[in-house]
Design a protein around this motif. Structure first.
Motif, short mmCIF file in Angstrom:
data_model
loop_
_atom_site.label_atom_id
_atom_site.label_comp_id
_atom_site.label_asym_id
_atom_site.label_seq_id
_atom_site.Cartn_x
_atom_site.Cartn_y
_atom_site.Cartn_z
N PHE A 172 0.84 -1.21 0.00
CA PHE A 172 0.00 0.00 0.00
C PHE A 172 0.88 1.26 0.00
O PHE A 172 0.66 2.19 -0.77
N LEU A 173 1.90 1.25 0.87
CA LEU A 173 2.77 2.44 0.96
C LEU A 173 3.52 2.65 -0.36
O LEU A 173 3.61 3.77 -0.86
N TRP A 174 4.05 1.56 -0.92
CA TRP A 174 4.83 1.69 -2.15
C TRP A 174 3.98 2.21 -3.30
O TRP A 174 4.47 2.93 -4.15
N LEU A 175 2.71 1.83 -3.29
CA LEU A 175 1.82 2.32 -4.35
C LEU A 175 1.56 3.83 -4.21
O LEU A 175 1.44 4.55 -5.18
N CYS A 176 1.44 4.26 -2.96
CA CYS A 176 1.09 5.68 -2.71
C CYS A 176 2.31 6.60 -2.71
O CYS A 176 2.17 7.82 -2.84
N ALA A 177 3.52 6.01 -2.49
CA ALA A 177 4.72 6.85 -2.34
C ALA A 177 4.99 7.79 -3.51
O ALA A 177 5.34 8.96 -3.29
N PRO A 178 4.81 7.33 -4.79
CA PRO A 178 5.15 8.24 -5.90
C PRO A 178 4.44 9.59 -5.80
O PRO A 178 5.04 10.62 -6.10
N TYR A 179 3.18 9.58 -5.35
CA TYR A 179 2.43 10.84 -5.24
C TYR A 179 3.18 11.83 -4.34
O TYR A 179 3.31 13.01 -4.64
N HIS A 180 3.70 11.32 -3.21
CA HIS A 180 4.44 12.20 -2.28
C HIS A 180 5.78 12.60 -2.86
O HIS A 180 6.19 13.75 -2.75
N LEU A 181 6.47 11.63 -3.47
CA LEU A 181 7.82 11.90 -3.95
C LEU A 181 7.82 12.90 -5.10
O LEU A 181 8.73 13.73 -5.22
N VAL A 182 6.77 12.84 -5.93
CA VAL A 182 6.68 13.80 -7.04
C VAL A 182 6.65 15.22 -6.49
O VAL A 182 7.36 16.11 -6.95
N SER A 183 5.82 15.41 -5.44
CA SER A 183 5.73 16.76 -4.87
C SER A 183 7.04 17.18 -4.22
O SER A 183 7.35 18.36 -4.10
N LEU A 184 7.84 16.20 -3.79
CA LEU A 184 9.14 16.51 -3.18
C LEU A 184 10.10 17.00 -4.24
O LEU A 184 10.91 17.89 -4.01
N CYS A 185 10.02 16.34 -5.44
CA CYS A 185 10.95 16.70 -6.52
C CYS A 185 10.59 18.06 -7.12
O CYS A 185 11.45 18.81 -7.55
N ARG A 186 9.25 18.36 -7.16
CA ARG A 186 8.83 19.63 -7.75
C ARG A 186 9.36 20.78 -6.92
O ARG A 186 9.43 20.70 -5.70
N ARG A 187 9.71 21.89 -7.60
CA ARG A 187 10.17 23.06 -6.84
C ARG A 187 8.94 23.71 -6.23
O ARG A 187 8.18 24.40 -6.88
N THR A 188 8.70 23.42 -4.98
CA THR A 188 7.48 23.96 -4.36
C THR A 188 7.71 25.39 -3.92
O THR A 188 8.83 25.78 -3.57
N LYS A 189 6.58 26.13 -3.92
CA LYS A 189 6.67 27.52 -3.48
C LYS A 189 6.91 27.57 -1.97
O LYS A 189 7.47 28.50 -1.44
#
Length: 1566
Positions: free
Chosen positions: A43-60
């Protein structure tokens, strides 16, 4: 991966039945090490990409802040990472490390290496995810991470109990101590992590917004259980909630963002719909032309007519080609269709889809419970089953129920929010549209109708979107039910399906019929609201003419029509209720009957019967909701059509007036013709006008020649048929009838412009407002009531002018602003503001005027004649040319000379606070001045101010006291009163009394009988299923079987009959109640004294007749019915459970206590929130009405944006109470559902504990009933609240039905038929005050007036002139002394006997929508002959004779389709028709030209020669020919004699005449 491979991977057995087939079951270790580890990690591995994508993006969001909670979470995960490494180290160490004694040859299997590795990678991944969450904007926790920890802990419970059991065995040897310790350490850390993940981590920058709205700071658990709402409920329980206690809205829920999204989609969809409309019209035209050509061909062009037809067709085609002429030729009814639903869907699709997802999950979960129930029954039947199976089933029932509750509440939350968004979007869109609506469009929808759009129609959409998903969910549930039934009772289930399919067409038939009734109902509602609007706006005139009964009859006849439709609708509902009750009963009866009759082997067992019954119960919901939703959609269809027509209608063309800066003229009109509507004849023809910058141009002409229309055309309010108009720079506009907002006087003048003190003071001085401000309680900060109720007409006009001057525009359009002010004030304003030396001397000014004295000072005069410019030039040149203008002047020169000097009773320094003339003004209708003619203004509200004015005159040095007093007057309109606390029981009693005791008791009796038969039927079924045990392996006797089926069917049939009768009685009763409550309200509102209307905004009263009556008509009957049904359903369910397991009573008590506490907590908050919603809704309607009536002004100044923003703010205020109300419902529902789920759980648990003493049929009965209770408990409180909330409407209506009335209309002491015969008036020490506790307005007036005397009444402002006339009509009652007319004391007779024998020609001509005849003679007392005679005397014969409908000509709302002059003459005709002995003239200061004025004066002198006439004078010349003049000052008569005698006495009258430029010569000449 097959079992063998897994066993090799683990080194132990993966699955063996022996593990669970025993008293203490367990799972194999291999399963615990594989499946139970992979579920949470996967379950965690399936959901992790969603979090990691936001980590890679240059967030404001770059948060520097690391909270303690975040650090603890990261620390825990790091420790878990270390335990994983330690686990791996142990394995490697034990496999490869040095061993004491014999080195072990057996190595650990792969799982011991893989699992620690998997965990280690997962913990690293988790560290990154937690950092990603921290960086996310607005994130305070993570749902996925919480669910991961939850899954992990649940999966680890199995190894936890295995290891614990192993450790506590008597031999108690722990085989693998290091791993044992590591597991318990990591499990402990995981539980702590789970707890921490349920806590919100609010960053410092969000703390402020979380205080304003706790939802923003709510963690996942708090969100799904609505715990964040606890603080509001607690606060609401402790104290009464107020608007200030409510939380702010989230940005996404605010009106601004909702309407922005909606509007963007709406524009695209309406454009597409317009294209479709064009195509449709084109087809129609082609068809028509083909048809016409065919006909022409057949006729062989044999006669001239056919040629005419074909020519006509050609004309049509030509017209059709023009896009902007698309509405011609009878196609007016067509409009852009079928765009509203797509727009709504596109604007809210995210919420639509999320709520749909929750609904699907919930629908599927619903069907899991019957399957568990089936297993549970077979468990109790087979005593060899292990007890733990029963406990597992009980737990599963609880878990499924909890999941189902959570999904259901999330679904409801999203749906109701969706409903709010749609309602808000529609209200905002209607408001936006009203601001830009074209005149054609405006003519088609009256104010009542547009009001209905923002109240009823928007509400309908709110309701339908809330339940929209049931359209697909109901069929889905029906299909699933049939599938599961097939599994239980085979083909017999199809009989049930067949019954439902047969019922479906009946439903369609009923809904079609319902739709027709609904349309009729809406039409009646519109008619009723329109006439109520007019009555309330013209209430003063109705009272003065004693016309209330006629209008009451009109409203009541419309109401009767409405109730007839409602009655049909109610009977229809009863029939449908019969069908819906019958359907499930018939389905179960027929299915069971067919099942047992099909084969002797088919015996009804408890599992089959109660599983089927549970599914049949589930069927009830979709079956009963389906027609309701269809009916809702049908009702909404009517609203959809109205909204599509309104919102898709044409806007005002924005390019009518050009703004080309290169043009050297300020205003240029080239060869233009203008009409009010697209297809109408032009009203202004071939206009050409050129005004250079900085010029002052006067527009003059007779009444109805198009002066105001010309101003409207320059504003772009009229349809331009041809030509071009160009205006340079910005515009300011002063309408003929001042439009005043409900705001402070300062805000009215500044009108959204920035504050500049110096400029403001300059403007106030120039417009002669300084003396008024001194007298107003709070100066320029005084709040002005709705429609300017606490100002006189003159003051309103000057504020309107001040607004224009303050705006510093380039071009000023002044539509007769000086008509409502006294002439010397007019002169002051002309000199200081408009004229050659005024503040506006450098600006371009277009002045419509009837004041001839100003014409010599203007640069140019434009003369209008029947919509055409007949002459343009300077005053001198026009005078010399001896044209129409010169003629026009000569006719009125003498009249004008008198007027130039006349009046007012004051010198310039002491300007009026209230020009007394305005005392009899009435509330203007909620309409705009679109035909821009003067309309009704408002009756003077001075009650509060009198106190402070008198204080100033008499208080000497007692300054502080009077200052304190004056503050009272700052607010005229008090906040709407709002009942608090519990709705009193007396309100329910009142409603029941209105229904009638026979109906009430009868309905409750039949509902109880209905519930009893339901219980009886269930018990009978339970007995029937026991036969399966009794006749086990024996032949089942046919007679027994037939008895079982027969009784079961009979009980079902009785249910339907009882339900039908109960509904029928309740429906008839509620219609009786609707009739009684409405007629009481109407009856009372027409009888309350004028002072009530002076201090109550009309929006409030209209709200009673609109929203509250709608609630009493439609919502309350539904609530009552549902409440009774729910209550009886809950009681009967509990009875069934108590019968089967009496011990359950012990559990019911604590659950009931919790239930009661939750409900009480909720009720107080919810009720108050609902009341706040009602109160915050009134300003929406008031603001809407205010906007519509001031449209031309708002558009002229270009302030649409500002008003849109204000509307958004008002809507947001309302949303702030609606949003928490919805949340309070969810907060309650989730708690009640948990209680219901516990009922299910305990009834199942008790069945397991007592399984040896219970029949399986009773267990089935008990649990299947319990499964039903959750819904019923929830609905019971919902209905309870809904009933309490809706019954508030009865409370609000009865509040206005019990306001103290004025005196009786007719009493036993009736005057003779021909009274008053002589017209003698006698005032005997007469005193009056506006309200108890205020100062006297008239201090002991005593005088005698003989019959046929002509009395002029003069006096400075506030002297009490109008109070005197109010006293004659008893709109204010005496505080001492008496008035005697022809020997009868007027206080002893009925008001109508008095008012119908006096006649008043009021200042402002008020007309009502209806025929001309109705406006003259609402009681049909006079013959047509009499009416034509008075029309002739009023110089209206030519006008009325020229109309095609003659006396039946329809007057529009407020008399808008007649000119002011015509309206004034109609008022004169009314007076002539009554021809009473006493006539009161409140001298008309309205914009009546000299011609009309002289006509009126002439007729009055001739026709009323034998009457006593009292004239309240503003222009002294008009009363110089009176028999006597009464001079009032400070509420006392100071002089009373003939004008010549008064002149010689040189008293107050002399001083006033001198001020007005009247000399003794004038008087003696007269």
């Amino acid at each position: 991966m097959c079992a063998a491979a897994l066993e090799e991977y683990c080194g132990s057995v993966f699955w063996n039945d022996s593990y669970v087939n025993r008293e203490d079951p367990d799972l194999p270790v291999c399963m615990q090490q594989t499946v139970l580890v992979w579920i949470p990690l996967g379950f965690l591995w399936l959901c992790a990409p969603y979090h990691l994508v936001s980590l890679c993006r240059r967030t404001k969001v770059e948060r520097g802040h690391l909270s303690k909670l975040y650090l603890y979470k990261q620390l825990l995960v790091s420790l878990l990472f270390l335990t994983a490494i330690a686990d791996l180290a142990v394995t490697i160490g034990e496999n490869y490390g040095p061993h004491e004694g014999n080195p072990s040859t057996e190595k650990y299997p792969a799982v011991y290496y893989v699992n620690p590795g998997l965990y280690a990678v997962t913990w690293i991944l988790l560290l990154l995810c937690q950092e990603a969450v921290r960086r996310m904007e607005g994130a305070i926790d993570s749902t996925t991470l919480f669910l991961f920890w939850l899954l992990l802990c649940v999966c680890n419970i199995f190894p936890f109990q295995s290891l614990t059991r192993e450790a506590i065995k008597p031999e108690g040897v722990i085989s693998d101590v290091p791993r044992f310790c590591l597991f318990f350490i990591s499990f402990g850390l995981q539980v702590i992590a789970l707890i921490l993940s349920a806590v919100a981590d609010v960053p410092p920058e969000m703390e402020e917004s979380v205080k304003k709205n706790p939802e923003a700071g709510a963690a996942f658990l708090s969100r799904i259980t609505f715990n964040w709402f606890n603080s509001m409920v607690a606060k609401g329980h402790k104290q009464t909630l107020t608007q200030e206690d409510l939380w702010d809205l989230k940005e996404a829920d605010s009106t601004g963002s909702i309407s922005k999204v909606f509007h963007s989609f709406m524009q695209l969809d309406v454009a597409a719909a317009r294209v479709r409309l064009q195509a449709r019209l084109k087809k129609k035209r082609e068809k028509r032309s083909a048809k016409a050509k065919g006909e022409a061909f057949e006729n062989g062009f044999s006669n001239g007519l056919s040629a005419g037809v074909s020519q006509d067709v050609l004309m049509m085609e030509k017209k059709g080609e023009k896009a902007d002429k698309k509405k011609k030729n009878g196609e007016k009814a067509d409009y852009p269709k079928s765009w509203l639903y797509p727009t709504i869907f596109k604007s809210c699709k995210k919420d639509f889809l999320i709520s749909a997802l929750f609904k699907v999950v919930q629908d599927i979960l619903v069907f899991v419970s019957p399957l568990i129930l089936k297993a549970m029954i077979s468990f109790t039947q087979d005593k060899s089953n292990y007890v733990w199976e029963g406990y597992i089933y009980s737990l599963l029932l609880l878990l499924v129920a909890i999941l189902q509750s959570l999904c259901l509440q999330q679904y409801f939350q999203h749906c109701f929010l969706l409903g709010i968004q749609v309602r808000t979007a529609i209200m905002d869109a209607v408001y936006k549209k009203a601001l830009v609506m074209s005149n054609d469009n405006r003519k088609e929808s009256t104010v009542g109708e547009t009001m209905n759009m923002i109240s009823a129609d928007a509400q309908r959409f709110h309701d339908v979107t809330s339940f929209f998903h049931l359209i697909w969910s109901c069929p889905l549930q029906i299909i699933l039910s049939v599938a599961f039934l097939w599994m239980e009772i085979g083909p017999s289930a199809l009989i049930g399906l067949a019954v439902m399919l047969l019922v479906a067409p009946m439903n369609v038939l009923l809904t079609t019929k319902a739709r027709l009734f609904q349309i009729d109902n809406m039409t009646c509602k519109d008619k009723r609201l329109k006439i109520m609007n007019e009555i309330l706006n013209g209430i003063k005139i109705l009272k003065l003419y004693a016309w209330e009964p006629s209008f009451q009859t009109q409203v009541e006849s419309i109401r009767e029509e409405e109730l007839k439709v409602m009655k049909k609708f109610a009977y229809l509902s009863s029939v449908s209720s019969l069908i819906f009750t019958c359907t499930p009963v018939m389905v179960s009866v027929l299915s069971f009957a067919v099942y047992v009759l099909l084969s002797p082997d088919n015996i009804l067992t408890p599992e089959k019967a109660f599983t089927s019954i549970t599914i049949f119960n589930l069927l009830r919901f979709p079956l009963s909701m389906m027609p309701m939703v269809i009916a809702m959609i049908v009702q909404t269809e009517v609203s959809k059509d109205r909204l599509e027509k309104f919102l898709g209608g044409e806007d005002l063309e924005s390019d009518l007036v050009g703004h080309d800066p290169s043009c050297d003229s300020a205003v240029s009109v080239c060869d233009c013709s203008f009409a009010w509507e697209r297809d109408a004849e032009p009203l202004l023809k071939d206009m050409s006008l050129d005004i250079k910058p900085g010029r002052l141009v006067a527009v003059v002409g007779a009444v109805g020649c198009g002066k105001s229309s010309l101003i409207s055309a320059l504003l772009g309010e009229m349809h331009k048929v041809k030509g071009s108009v160009n205006i340079q720079g910005s515009l300011a506009y002063v309408p003929q009838q001042a439009w005043i907002q409900n705001a402070t006087l300062r805000d009215n003048i500044m009108f959204g412009s920035p504050t500049e003190e110096r400029r403001l003071q300059e403007v106030i001085e120039a417009t002669a407002l300084c003396p008024d401000l001194e007298l107003l309680p709070a100066g320029d900060m005084t709040e002005i009531g709705e429609k300017g109720i606490n100002l006189s007409g003159g003051q309103k006009q000057r504020i309107s002018l001040a607004r224009a001057v303050y705006s510093q525009a380039d071009v000023y359009l002044l539509d007769d602003p000086l008509s409502a002010v006294d002439s010397h004030v007019g002169k002051h304003i002309f000199d200081k503001v408009i004229g050659p030396n005024g503040l506006l001397k450098d600006k371009t000014r277009v002045l419509v005027t009837h004041g001839m004295s100003f014409l010599p000072y203007v640069d140019e005069v434009v003369v209008l004649l029947d919509g055409v410019i007949s002459e343009v030039g300077s005053y001198k040149s026009l005078r010399a040319s001896k044209g129409a203008f010169s003629e026009f002047l000569d006719t009125y020169a003498q009249e004008e000379r008198k007027r130039t000097y006349s009046d007012s009773s004051q010198d310039t320094t002491d300007l009026p606070l209230v020009s007394e003339s305005e005392d009899t003004q009435v509330d203007s209708a909620l309409e705009d001045t679109v035909t821009v003619t003067l309309k009704r203004e408002n009756s003077l509200r001075r009650s509060k101010r009198y106190g402070s004015i008198r204080k100033r005159k008499n208080s000497g040095l007692k300054e502080p006291e009077s200052a304190g007093k004056s503050k009272e007057g700052e607010r005229i309109i008090e906040k709407e009163t709002m009942e608090t606390g519990q709705v009193k029981f007396s309100v329910y009693l009142q409603y029941m009394r209105a229904i009638g005791w026979v109906y009430s008791i009868g309905a409750v009796g039949f509902f109880t009988a209905f519930s009893s038969t339901v219980v009886g039927q269930n018990i009978w079924l339970s007995e029937w299923t026991n036969d399966a045990v009794v006749y086990y392996n024996r032949t089942y006797p046919d007679s027994k079987r037939d008895t079982r089926i027969g009784v079961y069917a009979a009980l079902g049939f009785l249910q339907a009959i009882f339900a039908f009768l109960a509904t029928l009685l309740l429906a008839s009763g509620s219609i009786t109640a609707s009739r009684i409550l409405h007629s009481r309200l109407l009856n009372n509102i027409l009888r309350v004294p004028m002072v009530f209307f002076d201090t109550t905004p009309l929006g409030r009263v209209v709200n009673r007749f609109a929203k509250d009556i709608y609630t009493i008509d439609e919502a309350i009957p539904m609530s009552v019915r549902s409440w009774i049904q729910c209550l009886l359903s809950v009681l009967s369910t509990l009875m069934l459970i108590w019968i089967t397991t009496p011990i359950f009573i012990a559990i019911t008590v604590p659950l009931a206590v919790v239930y009661y506490i939750v409900q009480r907590f909720y009720l107080r908050s919810s009720r108050q929130l609902r009341r706040l919603d009602s109160v915050s809704r009134s300003p929406i309607y008031s603001h809407f009405g205010e906007t519509v009536s001031g449209l031309s002004v708002i558009r002229a100044y270009g302030h649409q944006e500002r008003f849109l923003e204000k509307n958004e703010t008002i809507l947001d205020e309302n949303l702030r109470s609606v949003y928490p109300w919805i949340m309070s419902n969810r907060w309650l529902a989730i708690r009640l559902e948990f209680i219901g789920n516990l009922v299910v759980f305990f009834s199942a648990l008790l069945a397991v504990i007592y399984r040896n003493t219970l029949d399986s049929s009773l267990v089935g009965l008990s649990i299947s009933s319990a499964l039903n209770i959750t819904q019923s408990l929830n609905w019971l409180v919902r209905m309870n609240t809904e009933l309490e909330t809706n019954i508030v409407a009865v409370e609000r209506v009865s509040e206005y039905s019990e306001i103290e009335n004025e005196a009786e209309w007719v009493n036993d002491n009736r005057p003779p038929e021909n009274w008053p015969e002589e017209g003698k008036l006698e005032f005997d020490n007469y005193m009056v005050r506006y309200r108890p506790g205020l100062d006297l307005v008239l201090h002991g007036i005593s005088c005698d007036i003989k019959g046929t005397e002509k009395i002029g009444i003069v006096g400075r402002t506030g002297a009490g002139k109008s109070s005197l006339t109010n006293c004659l009509f008893r709109t204010i009652e005496s505080a001492g002394g008496r008035i005697i007319i022809d020997g009868i004391d007027i206080s002893t007779i009925g008001l109508h006997d008095l008012r119908s024998r006096l006649t008043i020609i009021p200042q402002d001509p008020v007309l009502f929508s209806g025929s001309l005849r109705m406006n003259l003679d609402p009681f049909d007392r006079f013959s047509d002959e009499n009416i034509w005679r008075v029309l002739e005397l009023s110089h209206l014969t030519d006008f009325v004779g020229g109309l095609s409908e003659k006396l039946q000509y329809e007057v529009t709302e407020g008399g808008e389709n007649l000119s002011v002059g015509q309206r004034q003459l109609l008022c004169l005709a009314r007076a002539l028709l009554r021809k009473s002995r006493i006539l009161i003239l409140d001298e008309a200061t309205a914009a009546v030209d000299l011609e009309t004025d002289s006509l009126i004066q002439k007729t009055i002198r001739k026709e009323f020669a034998q009457c006593t006439i009292l004239t309240i004078a503003h222009r002294l010349h008009s009363i110089l020919d009176s028999s006597r003049v009464m001079v009032l000052d400070a509420g006392q008569i100071v002089e009373f004699d003939s004008p010549s005698n008064l002149f010689e006495k040189r008293g107050l009258f002399y001083a006033m005449s001198k001020d007005a430029g009247i000399t003794g010569g004038n008087v003696t000449a007269l």
